[in-house]
Design a protein around this motif. Structure first.
Motif, PDB file in Angstrom:
ATOM      1  N   ASP A 168     -12.568  65.243   3.968  1.00  0.00           N
ATOM      2  CA  ASP A 168     -11.271  66.025   4.642  1.00  0.00           C
ATOM      3  C   ASP A 168     -10.398  66.105   3.852  1.00  0.00           C
ATOM      4  O   ASP A 168      -9.253  65.182   3.682  1.00  0.00           O
ATOM      5  CB  ASP A 168     -11.103  65.653   6.097  1.00  0.00           C
ATOM      6  N   GLU A 191      -7.605  67.938   2.975  1.00  0.00           N
ATOM      7  CA  GLU A 191      -6.312  68.358   3.609  1.00  0.00           C
ATOM      8  C   GLU A 191      -5.723  67.151   4.247  1.00  0.00           C
ATOM      9  O   GLU A 191      -4.631  66.716   4.313  1.00  0.00           O
ATOM     10  CB  GLU A 191      -6.260  69.512   4.482  1.00  0.00           C
ATOM     11  N   ALA A 192      -6.390  66.556   5.163  1.00  0.00           N
ATOM     12  CA  ALA A 192      -6.209  65.410   5.931  1.00  0.00           C
ATOM     13  C   ALA A 192      -5.773  64.048   5.280  1.00  0.00           C
ATOM     14  O   ALA A 192      -4.929  63.326   5.319  1.00  0.00           O
ATOM     15  CB  ALA A 192      -7.294  64.982   6.862  1.00  0.00           C
ATOM     16  N   THR A 193      -6.725  63.890   3.942  1.00  0.00           N
ATOM     17  CA  THR A 193      -6.332  62.737   3.177  1.00  0.00           C
ATOM     18  C   THR A 193      -5.278  62.992   2.408  1.00  0.00           C
ATOM     19  O   THR A 193      -4.288  62.279   2.304  1.00  0.00           O
ATOM     20  CB  THR A 193      -7.594  62.634   2.079  1.00  0.00           C
ATOM     21  N   ARG A 222     -12.235  66.992  -3.600  1.00  0.00           N
ATOM     22  CA  ARG A 222     -13.045  67.538  -2.603  1.00  0.00           C
ATOM     23  C   ARG A 222     -14.460  67.079  -2.464  1.00  0.00           C
ATOM     24  O   ARG A 222     -14.928  66.960  -3.643  1.00  0.00           O
ATOM     25  CB  ARG A 222     -12.867  69.026  -2.317  1.00  0.00           C
TER      26      ARG A 222
END
Length: 162
Positions: A21, A23-25, A74
């Protein structure tokens, strides 16, 4: 640098994290550790595999503006670009003046070549190698340093006097 060392610690320029993930990272690294980020970069990349085949993968990442420099990549299904366990280290990136020669020296010391990318003129632009212990090294041709440095340069401030 140790006389027997292949790589110079001064050439280490980032620590790579592959994220399921993205964006979350990136958000967590910003929220908790205060990292700031350059733009997300990447696209289709022709990657050479150990069996001699070449495949095209969509590789996208962002480098931190904050140091020590991080690279968040990613995740790419069915490739070496998968998260390393519980958010662990995926690779350590080094500049190389001769990726092919450094790759050969690491291979002589037991590192397995996992992926390469051809550079201009038939040399190697990058190589990913993994040790028997699972430690992964990325070698990147130093010719890329000026263009990659733009990824972590401070953003330009527009405007002026009002």
């Amino acid at each position: 640098m140790s006389q027997n060392a292949i790589l110079d610690p001064g050439d280490q320029f980032h620590i790579g994290i592959v994220a399921a993930d993205f964006e979350a990272t990136v958000a967590r690294l910003t929220e908790v550790l205060g990292y700031e980020w350059g733009p997300e970069i990447g696209g289709p990349v022709a990657v050479g595999l150990p069996d001699g085949r070449t495949t095209e993968l969509e590789i996208r990442c962002a480098y931190s503006r904050t140091t020590p420099r991080l690279e968040v990549v990613r995740s790419v299904a069915d490739s070496l670009w998968q998260p390393a366990g519980e958010g662990g280290l995926h690779h350590i990136g080094y500049w190389s003046d001769d990726v092919a020669a450094d790759t050969a020296q690491l291979a002589e010391r037991g590192y397995a070549v996992e992926a390469t990318r051809a550079g201009v003129g038939g040399g190697l632009f990058f190589a990913f190698l993994r040790s028997a212990e699972g430690f992964r090294v990325e070698l990147v041709d130093r010719v890329a340093e000026p263009s990659l440095a733009r990824c972590w340069a401070a953003p330009e401030v527009s405007g002026g006097a009002a």
